[in-house]
Write an enzyme that holds these catalytic residues in place. Structure first.
Site, mmCIF file in Angstrom:
data_model
loop_
_atom_site.group_PDB
_atom_site.id
_atom_site.type_symbol
_atom_site.label_atom_id
_atom_site.label_comp_id
_atom_site.label_asym_id
_atom_site.label_seq_id
_atom_site.Cartn_x
_atom_site.Cartn_y
_atom_site.Cartn_z
ATOM 1 N N LYS A 53 0.824 -1.220 0.000
ATOM 2 C CA LYS A 53 0.000 0.000 0.000
ATOM 3 C C LYS A 53 0.856 1.266 0.000
ATOM 4 O O LYS A 53 2.049 1.229 0.254
ATOM 5 C CB LYS A 53 -0.957 -0.018 1.197
ATOM 6 N N ARG B 156 -3.328 -9.857 5.472
ATOM 7 C CA ARG B 156 -3.745 -9.930 4.056
ATOM 8 C C ARG B 156 -2.596 -9.430 3.180
ATOM 9 O O ARG B 156 -2.212 -8.262 3.286
ATOM 10 C CB ARG B 156 -4.999 -9.066 3.875
HETATM 11 C C1 7PM Z 1 -5.717 -0.495 -5.162
HETATM 12 C C2 7PM Z 1 -5.564 0.098 -3.911
HETATM 13 C C3 7PM Z 1 -6.185 -1.766 -5.277
HETATM 14 C C4 7PM Z 1 -5.907 -0.608 -2.786
HETATM 15 C C5 7PM Z 1 -6.495 -2.475 -4.146
HETATM 16 C C6 7PM Z 1 -6.368 -1.879 -2.915
HETATM 17 C C7 7PM Z 1 -8.123 -4.274 2.117
HETATM 18 C C8 7PM Z 1 -9.179 -5.075 1.695
HETATM 19 C C9 7PM Z 1 -8.327 -4.013 -0.011
HETATM 20 C C10 7PM Z 1 -7.799 -4.238 3.509
HETATM 21 C C11 7PM Z 1 -9.583 -5.795 3.827
HETATM 22 C C12 7PM Z 1 -5.444 -3.606 -1.564
HETATM 23 C C13 7PM Z 1 -6.590 -2.615 -1.670
HETATM 24 N N1 7PM Z 1 -7.600 -3.639 1.033
HETATM 25 N N2 7PM Z 1 -9.900 -5.835 2.531
HETATM 26 N N3 7PM Z 1 -9.295 -4.900 0.355
HETATM 27 N N4 7PM Z 1 -8.573 -5.021 4.310
HETATM 28 N N5 7PM Z 1 -10.285 -6.532 4.715
HETATM 29 O O1 7PM Z 1 -4.310 -3.116 -1.359
HETATM 30 O O2 7PM Z 1 -6.894 -3.541 3.964
HETATM 31 O O3 7PM Z 1 -5.603 -4.803 -1.777
HETATM 32 S S1 7PM Z 1 -8.147 -3.446 -1.627
#
Ligand code: 7PM
Length: 287
Positions: free
Chosen positions: A223, A257
């Site tokens: 991130k 995750r």
């Molecule tokens: C672009 C930016 C694409 C951010 C995807 C993301 C989380 C999640 C995501 C989290 C839970 C990523 C995010 N982040 N579900 N879904 N917790 N529970 O980095 O932090 O995957 S999407």
């Protein structure tokens, strides 16, 4: 002693940390837009992630990236349901469905998903009622604002207590429909309406979200809290992500995750060897 109850009498023991692997099935991850071979390659990728040490595969067909377009129900179903069915045929692993839509939750669980991961914490229409009827564990994530605008000016008077107030309100909403709070996982939502400073305050205090008997999930892999701190592009964030994963786990997060499963698995194994000790065969001591 925290054990999630999964469908078909299965369980997930959260006394040790688990790796949740991100499996995106958005068009940018499906170069051919959803043919049989692309479902096949998503399943093969999932099986590889399990071999690398993931216990949960988080399948998502909606991009929550800031500024990303909303995905229609039909598109989301067409992306995720075939992959869940195909993976379920080939593995008894824990399958998580990353969605906010009630109909996707219901069809995903019918197709074999075990856990609902909702970045909108069951606040979309019918989501709470639907989830309550499905009898699966639920991850409730905190987000300030909406994906499109959440990073424009995040502001909190008291970061930790505002997030916990939100969790308490959502847990109560779940309980009012009969969801057992032992089946709820809380996630402070790194990057979802948080500044860089907010994200690191959350990481430093991630144990503060272990409220009402719920365990905590941390998602910080690749991130911007890593990239912006270190001035690293997405493909250069591995070391920072591993440091974040280890800190979160050491402070008590039970589900991490991540994208880089093999490397995170190594890091957590080194910590666990140190923490639990090894027997004379080099196996981790139990308990
Ligand atoms: C672009 C930016 C694409 C951010 C995807 C993301 C989380 C999640 C995501 C989290 C839970 C990523 C995010 N982040 N579900 N879904 N917790 N529970 O980095 O932090 O995957 S999407």
């Amino acid at each position: 002693m925290s054990i999630l109850k999964l469908p078909r009498g299965r369980e997930l023991d959260l006394s040790q940390p688990h790796i949740m692997a991100v499996l995106n099935v958005t068009p940018d991850s499906f170069s051919d837009g959803g043919s049989h071979t692309s479902y096949d390659s998503a399943v093969n990728k999932a099986l590889e992630l399990l071999k690398q040490g993931a216990t949960i595969i988080d399948i998502g067909g909606e991009s929550t990236r800031p500024g990303a377009p909303d995905v229609s129900l039909e598109d989301e179903l067409n992306r995720v349901i075939p992959v869940i069915k195909a993976l379920r045929e080939r593995s008894d692993c824990v399958i998580s469905i990353d969605t906010s839509k009630a109909k996707v939750m219901a069809q995903a669980v019918a197709a074999g998903a075990d856990l609902i991961n909702d970045v909108r914490a069951l606040q979309e229409p019918d989501a709470l009622q639907t989830a309550a009827g499905l009898n699966v564990p639920i991850c409730l994530m905190h987000m300030q604002g909406q994906p499109r605008t959440m990073q424009s000016a995040p502001k909190y008077d008291n970061l930790i207590s505002e997030i916990n107030d939100f969790f308490i309100q959502r847990i109560q909403a779940c309980e009012s429909l009969g969801i057992d709070k032992k089946q709820i996982i809380l996630d402070p939502g790194f990057g979802f309406g948080k500044t860089l400073a907010h994200n690191y305050e959350i990481l430093n205090q991630i144990d503060a979200f272990k409220i009402m008997g719920c365990e905590v999930l941390a998602g910080l892999s690749r991130k911007s809290m890593i990239g912006n701190l270190l001035s690293r592009d997405t493909d250069e964030r591995l070391a920072g992500s591993l440091a974040g994963a280890l800190i979160a786990a050491q402070k008590g997060a039970k589900i991490i995750r991540v994208h880089d499963v093999a490397q995170t698995s190594d890091v957590l194994k080194v910590w666990q060897a140190c923490e639990k000790g090894l027997d004379n065969k080099g196996n981790l001591n139990v308990g």
